[in-house]
Design an enzyme around this catalytic site. Sequence first.
Site, PDB file in Angstrom:
ATOM      1  N   LYS A 121      28.261  37.987  35.031  1.00 40.37           N
ATOM      2  CA  LYS A 121      28.968  37.453  36.208  1.00 40.37           C
ATOM      3  C   LYS A 121      28.043  37.249  37.405  1.00 40.37           C
ATOM      4  O   LYS A 121      28.067  36.200  38.049  1.00 40.37           O
ATOM      5  CB  LYS A 121      30.097  38.415  36.621  1.00 40.37           C
ATOM      6  N   THR A 122      27.261  38.260  37.719  1.00 37.67           N
ATOM      7  CA  THR A 122      26.422  38.187  38.912  1.00 37.67           C
ATOM      8  C   THR A 122      25.415  37.046  38.804  1.00 37.67           C
ATOM      9  O   THR A 122      25.224  36.275  39.751  1.00 37.67           O
ATOM     10  CB  THR A 122      25.689  39.526  39.130  1.00 37.67           C
ATOM     11  N   GLU A 165      32.325  36.372  42.448  1.00 40.07           N
ATOM     12  CA  GLU A 165      32.291  37.182  41.227  1.00 40.07           C
ATOM     13  C   GLU A 165      33.652  37.853  41.079  1.00 40.07           C
ATOM     14  O   GLU A 165      34.135  38.503  42.006  1.00 40.07           O
ATOM     15  CB  GLU A 165      31.174  38.209  41.326  1.00 40.07           C
TER      16      GLU A 165
END
Length: 465
Positions: A121-122, A165
């Site tokens: 995600k990051t 995110e």
Amino acid sequence: MAPGIPAAMERPHFIGIGGAGMSGIAKILALRGAKVAGSDSKESLTAEALRALGATVHIGHAAAHLADDASCVVVSSAIRADNPELVRAAELAVPVVHRSDALASLMTGTRAIAVAGTHGKTTTTSMLAVALSSLSLDPSYAIGGDLEGPGTNATHGDGDLFVAEADESDRSFQKYDPEVAIVLNVELDHHANYASMDEIYASFETFAGKIVPGGTLVISADQSGAVELTRRVRAAGDTTVVTYGEAADADVKVHKITPRGLTSEVTVLLNGKFLTFTVSVPGRHYALNAVAALAAGVALGIPAHNLASALGTYTGVKRRLQLKGEAAGVQVIDSYAHHPTEMTADLEAMRGAAEAGSRILVVFQPHLFSRTQELGTEMGQALALADASVVLDIYPAREDPVPGVTSDLIIDAAKAAGADVTAVHDQADVPAAVAGMAKAGDLVLTMGAGDVTDLGPQILDHLSK
């Protein structure tokens, strides 16, 4: 123009303001002109950055830190009910707002892109934030890590795009209403909150169901959990789905990924045309993250060739295969990987980037007792991909110890898989031990989501001596 300050957020107090997710929201509010305050357990560069934006940051937790005129108290799932500031908020009848609700309120009125998945995600959120910024679209963004370029995890932009995110760990991603949602993978994790894959699927289905009418779900065509989620979402029939990956039936088909040292060249087939671009971080999984970002941008109406070039400006996120330095011919790299899939992907990426004859040495710190209890065997098997590993004690984060759950679960599994692994219980002993193991040409990875990241500079210091 992007929206301003939600009424309840004019004078927010953040408990745990230094955390990755919390600090990002606090930064955006401060940039929008809110009177931000909060507390954290220790001093940090993040606390200093918040103060530079005008925020009041207290170190330590005490009831007196909560101002009487606070408009709300913002908390994450890690804040315990007996926190003195939270207790004081109840006495003053100050509304308590979960971090996800605060973020959702900041996204209201924007074209939101929410990035979800068990891992990646990051990186993917960061790739989008950097690419959109380089195209002068001035997005707002909130990320769970600091970008190498802008050096921050969040900003307020005057454009109408907001990249966030989206955390599935506590189901908080269900609070958002994105125009485009990305799902990178769907795996069993966060065992304190999910008891089975059925619960995971149900949670992700709810997330996908929050996409606004006319919006798009961008999802992996390769990962089995994502494929099953795609089947479920398409069966519901009310969301446009765009798949990406190496699978033959992917809508955005990855034709080729070519490793080039610490970068990759990616060729995709999109709308009947081949498109090639560079990803400035190594590894197949990061290349696929970039393709997900590309597909999401195209879903927003951004020309594919412009976005592909812009993605090449991404240089990385702190702790995501971040080169910390080199000494005595040994490179020290920091990895946030703490789930077996992440560990395997980063180790394979490093193996592909390493020169012939180079060894990969890992300093691994398990994260959470619950995760180690459920996935310790798989973590140990992943460490077998390294030439040698040092395993630390479990980093507890928000959890209390679980009887019988120690790093030995990982060490035993690693040895059973043929790994060369050593237990080190005192982190102060690690730098000298690793410096004694390493030789010129080796790659050292400090790996885990806890404070193992602090060891990189210390290892470099010992190597230099």
